[in-house]
Motif scaffolding. Structure first.
Motif, PDB file in Angstrom:
ATOM      1  N   ARG A 158     -28.554  -6.454  -1.413  1.00  0.00           N
ATOM      2  CA  ARG A 158     -29.255  -7.130  -0.313  1.00  0.00           C
ATOM      3  C   ARG A 158     -30.259  -8.156  -0.844  1.00  0.00           C
ATOM      4  N   THR A 159     -29.777  -9.011  -1.720  1.00  0.00           N
ATOM      5  CA  THR A 159     -30.585 -10.075  -2.293  1.00  0.00           C
ATOM      6  C   THR A 159     -30.900 -11.125  -1.233  1.00  0.00           C
ATOM      7  N   ASP A 160     -31.980 -11.865  -1.455  1.00  0.00           N
ATOM      8  CA  ASP A 160     -32.391 -12.928  -0.537  1.00  0.00           C
ATOM      9  C   ASP A 160     -31.613 -14.203  -0.873  1.00  0.00           C
ATOM     10  N   TYR A 161     -30.521 -14.461  -0.145  1.00  0.00           N
ATOM     11  CA  TYR A 161     -29.672 -15.621  -0.398  1.00  0.00           C
ATOM     12  C   TYR A 161     -30.047 -16.775   0.509  1.00  0.00           C
ATOM     13  N   GLY A 176     -10.302 -12.582   1.512  1.00  0.00           N
ATOM     14  CA  GLY A 176      -9.762 -11.273   1.132  1.00  0.00           C
ATOM     15  C   GLY A 176     -10.596 -10.506   0.136  1.00  0.00           C
ATOM     16  N   GLY A 177     -11.719 -11.051  -0.310  1.00  0.00           N
ATOM     17  CA  GLY A 177     -12.567 -10.338  -1.257  1.00  0.00           C
ATOM     18  C   GLY A 177     -13.302  -9.187  -0.592  1.00  0.00           C
ATOM     19  N   HIS A 178     -13.492  -8.100  -1.317  1.00  0.00           N
ATOM     20  CA  HIS A 178     -14.214  -6.939  -0.811  1.00  0.00           C
ATOM     21  C   HIS A 178     -15.661  -6.971  -1.292  1.00  0.00           C
ATOM     22  N   VAL A 179     -16.570  -6.504  -0.428  1.00  0.00           N
ATOM     23  CA  VAL A 179     -18.002  -6.554  -0.709  1.00  0.00           C
ATOM     24  C   VAL A 179     -18.629  -5.200  -0.406  1.00  0.00           C
ATOM     25  N   ILE A 180     -19.496  -4.740  -1.302  1.00  0.00           N
ATOM     26  CA  ILE A 180     -20.343  -3.567  -1.051  1.00  0.00           C
ATOM     27  C   ILE A 180     -21.789  -4.044  -1.030  1.00  0.00           C
ATOM     28  N   VAL A 181     -22.508  -3.685   0.039  1.00  0.00           N
ATOM     29  CA  VAL A 181     -23.931  -3.993   0.156  1.00  0.00           C
ATOM     30  C   VAL A 181     -24.683  -2.673   0.153  1.00  0.00           C
ATOM     31  N   ALA A 182     -25.606  -2.506  -0.798  1.00  0.00           N
ATOM     32  CA  ALA A 182     -26.434  -1.306  -0.860  1.00  0.00           C
ATOM     33  C   ALA A 182     -27.883  -1.712  -0.619  1.00  0.00           C
ATOM     34  N   THR A 183     -28.557  -1.003   0.273  1.00  0.00           N
ATOM     35  CA  THR A 183     -29.936  -1.332   0.601  1.00  0.00           C
ATOM     36  C   THR A 183     -30.809  -0.095   0.425  1.00  0.00           C
ATOM     37  N   GLU A 184     -32.103  -0.241   0.685  1.00  0.00           N
ATOM     38  CA  GLU A 184     -33.072   0.844   0.547  1.00  0.00           C
ATOM     39  C   GLU A 184     -34.029   0.805   1.726  1.00  0.00           C
ATOM     40  N   PRO A 185     -34.685   1.939   2.060  1.00  0.00           N
ATOM     41  CA  PRO A 185     -35.638   1.934   3.167  1.00  0.00           C
ATOM     42  C   PRO A 185     -36.799   0.980   2.957  1.00  0.00           C
ATOM     43  N   ALA A 188     -37.411  -5.349   1.831  1.00  0.00           N
ATOM     44  CA  ALA A 188     -38.266  -6.234   2.638  1.00  0.00           C
ATOM     45  C   ALA A 188     -37.481  -6.788   3.818  1.00  0.00           C
ATOM     46  N   PHE A 189     -38.019  -6.622   5.015  1.00  0.00           N
ATOM     47  CA  PHE A 189     -37.374  -7.148   6.213  1.00  0.00           C
ATOM     48  C   PHE A 189     -37.869  -8.552   6.545  1.00  0.00           C
ATOM     49  N   ASP A 190     -38.806  -9.077   5.718  1.00  0.00           N
ATOM     50  CA  ASP A 190     -39.303 -10.418   5.975  1.00  0.00           C
ATOM     51  C   ASP A 190     -38.594 -11.468   5.131  1.00  0.00           C
ATOM     52  N   GLN A 191     -37.545 -11.072   4.399  1.00  0.00           N
ATOM     53  CA  GLN A 191     -36.773 -12.034   3.631  1.00  0.00           C
ATOM     54  C   GLN A 191     -35.651 -12.579   4.508  1.00  0.00           C
ATOM     55  N   PRO A 192     -35.723 -13.851   4.866  1.00  0.00           N
ATOM     56  CA  PRO A 192     -34.710 -14.387   5.794  1.00  0.00           C
ATOM     57  C   PRO A 192     -33.311 -14.339   5.226  1.00  0.00           C
ATOM     58  N   GLY A 193     -33.181 -14.547   3.883  1.00  0.00           N
ATOM     59  CA  GLY A 193     -31.846 -14.525   3.305  1.00  0.00           C
ATOM     60  C   GLY A 193     -31.214 -13.153   3.312  1.00  0.00           C
ATOM     61  N   ALA A 194     -32.025 -12.104   3.120  1.00  0.00           N
ATOM     62  CA  ALA A 194     -31.491 -10.744   3.141  1.00  0.00           C
ATOM     63  C   ALA A 194     -31.068 -10.357   4.549  1.00  0.00           C
ATOM     64  N   THR A 195     -31.887 -10.723   5.529  1.00  0.00           N
ATOM     65  CA  THR A 195     -31.541 -10.427   6.917  1.00  0.00           C
ATOM     66  C   THR A 195     -30.324 -11.229   7.347  1.00  0.00           C
ATOM     67  N   ALA A 196     -30.266 -12.496   6.917  1.00  0.00           N
ATOM     68  CA  ALA A 196     -29.122 -13.332   7.267  1.00  0.00           C
ATOM     69  C   ALA A 196     -27.840 -12.822   6.624  1.00  0.00           C
ATOM     70  N   LEU A 197     -27.956 -12.176   5.464  1.00  0.00           N
ATOM     71  CA  LEU A 197     -26.772 -11.598   4.828  1.00  0.00           C
ATOM     72  C   LEU A 197     -26.154 -10.547   5.735  1.00  0.00           C
ATOM     73  N   ASP A 198     -26.987  -9.736   6.380  1.00  0.00           N
ATOM     74  CA  ASP A 198     -26.473  -8.726   7.304  1.00  0.00           C
ATOM     75  C   ASP A 198     -25.655  -9.388   8.409  1.00  0.00           C
ATOM     76  N   GLY A 199     -26.223 -10.472   8.982  1.00  0.00           N
ATOM     77  CA  GLY A 199     -25.511 -11.160  10.054  1.00  0.00           C
ATOM     78  C   GLY A 199     -24.226 -11.797   9.573  1.00  0.00           C
ATOM     79  N   THR A 200     -24.230 -12.321   8.362  1.00  0.00           N
ATOM     80  CA  THR A 200     -23.035 -12.953   7.810  1.00  0.00           C
ATOM     81  C   THR A 200     -21.904 -11.948   7.640  1.00  0.00           C
ATOM     82  N   LEU A 201     -22.256 -10.734   7.243  1.00  0.00           N
ATOM     83  CA  LEU A 201     -21.245  -9.712   6.964  1.00  0.00           C
ATOM     84  C   LEU A 201     -20.992  -8.774   8.143  1.00  0.00           C
TER      85      LEU A 201
END
Length: 359
Positions: A158-161, A176-185, A188-201
Motif C-alpha cells: 500500500r505504497t503512496d503512488y 492479466g497481471g496478478h496483484v497482492i496488496v498487504a496493509t496494516e491498521p 496512513a489514511f492521509d496518503q492520497p496515493g495509497a487511498t487512490a490505489l484502493d480505488g484503482t484496484l
C-alpha cells in the motif's frame, strides 16, 4: 513528662492503624511486603486467551505448475532512505536484521520453484526529473511502469503512488497481471496515493484493528481468521485457520469474494463492537489482506499460515499475463518494415528458444 506520654500514645495509635490496615488489605509476608493484587485484565489471565505458545513447523509449498514468472515486490522503501547493495535484503534474503519487509517464506517458495523475485526501489533523482516535467510534455513510463512491463505479478504494501503510477498498475491488472496488496491498521489514511490505489484496484480498508479477547493466538490482537462461506477454494486450500498478528478489515467495491474472516467473538477497535468484516478478499486478479506480518518466518509457523502463504504464491504465478517479448514493451508507432534484416530485435529462431525456456 506529659508531653512524652502524649507522644507515646500517639505512636501506639498510629502503629495500630498501620497494622490494622495491613490486616484488612492483606497479610504481610516474611520480607515485610504485601502480596501483589490480583490482575483484573481478563485478556492477560484468561487461560483460553493463550491457545498455544509453541510454534509449529512452517512448510510453504506451491502446487502451481507454470512457466517461470517474475514477481515484482515493492517493499515501500522511501527513495531517500539507505538501500543495501542487494535489494533482496529488503525482503530479508541474505541479510537478517535489515529487512524492511521480511517475506522470506513467500520469496523462498517462489525462488525454489523456479520463479524470479525482483525488488522495486525507485531512484530518487530519476523520480524527481519525471515529476518535474512541464505539463503537456510527452512522458515515457515511470520507473515502476518500466519494471511492471517486465513482470508477471506484483506485490505491494500500500505504497503512496502518484497518478501516473496508478495508471500503470491499472494497466498491469487489465493485461492479466496478478496483484497482492498487504496493509496494516496503522497505515496512513492521509496518503492520497495509497487511498487512490484502493480505488484503482477495487478494494477498501477500514480504520482500526480487529481483536478478540476470548480466543486468540498469544495475545488479543493476534486474531484467528477462518475461510468464509463464499471463500476462494484456491486460496483457502489446507487453511482451517490463519493467524493475523495485527489485522484491519478490508473489502471490495466490485464483484469479488470474502476469503478469510475473523472468528466469532472478534471486535473492532474503533467501535468496540463485534465485527464479521473480512480480513482477506479477492476480486479477480487482485488480493487484498489486512495484515502483512503473517508473512514473516516466525508467523509462518503459526496455525495454517504456511499453507496460506503457499496459496498466495500460487495465486501470483497463475496469471493470464502474456510475457513481453523483445521489442514488445512499447506499442508500434507506424507500419512495420517489409524486410527483416534491418530489424534485429527479433531474429529468426527466437520462438523455439523462448519455448524451451518456458518449458
Amino acid at each position: 513528662m506529659s508531653d512524652l506520654r502524649t507522644l507515646a500514645a500517639a505512636f501506639v495509635v498510629t502503629l495500630a492503624a498501620i497494622t490494622g490496615g495491613a490486616a484488612l488489605t492483606g497479610y504481610v509476608t516474611a520480607d515485610g511486603a504485601a502480596p501483589a493484587p490480583e490482575i483484573q485484565n481478563d485478556h492477560y489471565v484468561d487461560g483460553d486467551a493463550v491457545a498455544n505458545d509453541t510454534p509449529g513447523e512452517a512448510t510453504v509449498e506451491m502446487e502451481a505448475a507454470t512457466r517461470p514468472q517474475t514477481v515484482l515486490v515493492d517493499p515501500g522503501v522511501e527513495p531517500t532512505g539507505a538501500v543495501p547493495a542487494s535489494p533482496l535484503a529488503l525482503l530479508g534474503l541474505g541479510s537478517p536484521g535489515v529487512a524492511d519487509r521480511d517475506v522470506r517464506p513467500l520469496a523462498n517458495a517462489l525462488i525454489e520453484n523456479g520463479h524470479d523475485v525482483d525488488v522495486y526501489v525507485p531512484d530518487p533523482e530519476q523520480q524527481q526529473q519525471q515529476r518535474a516535467a512541464p505539463p503537456g510534455a510527452e512522458r515515457g513510463p515511470t520507473q515502476l511502469g518500466e519494471r511492471l512491463a517486465e513482470a508477471d505479478a506484483f506485490m505491494t504494501f500500500r505504497t503512496d503512488y502518484d497518478a501516473e503510477e496508478l495508471k500503470e498498475i491499472e494497466s498491469f491488472v487489465e493485461s492479466g497481471g496478478h496483484v497482492i496488496v498487504a496493509t496494516e491498521p496503522d497505515a496512513a489514511f492521509d496518503q492520497p496515493g495509497a487511498t487512490a490505489l484502493d480505488g484503482t484496484l477495487g478494494v477498501t480498508t477500514e480504520p482500526g484493528y480487529v481483536y478478540n479477547m476470548a480466543e486468540n493466538d498469544l495475545n488479543y490482537q493476534r486474531v484467528y481468521a477462518e475461510p468464509t462461506g463464499e471463500s476462494d477454494a484456491a486460496l483457502t486450500a489446507g487453511v482451517d485457520r490463519a493467524v493475523l498478528p495485527s489485522a484491519t478489515p478490508v473489502g471490495t467495491t466490485v464483484a469479488g469474494s470474502d476469503v478469510l474472516g475473523p472468528v466469532e467473538g472478534s471486535e473492532l477497535s474503533t467501535t468496540r463492537a463485534s465485527t464479521e468484516s473480512p480480513l482477506l478478499v479477492r476480486t479477480d486478479g487482485v488480493v487484498m489482506v489486512g495484515d502483512s506480518d503473517f508473512l514473516s518466518p516466525e508467523n509462518a509457523q503459526r496455525a495454517d499460515n504456511d499453507a496460506l502463504i503457499g496459496n498466495l504464491a500460487d495465486f501470483l504465478v497463475t496469471n493470464d499475463r502474456t510475457p513481453p517479448g523483445p521489442g514488445d514493451q512499447q506499442p508500434p508507432t507506424g507500419p512495420a518494415e517489409p524486410e527483416g534484416p534491418s530489424d534485429p530485435q527479433r531474429p529468426a529462431g527466437n520462438e523455439s528458444a523462448e519455448n524451451e525456456t518456458a518449458g
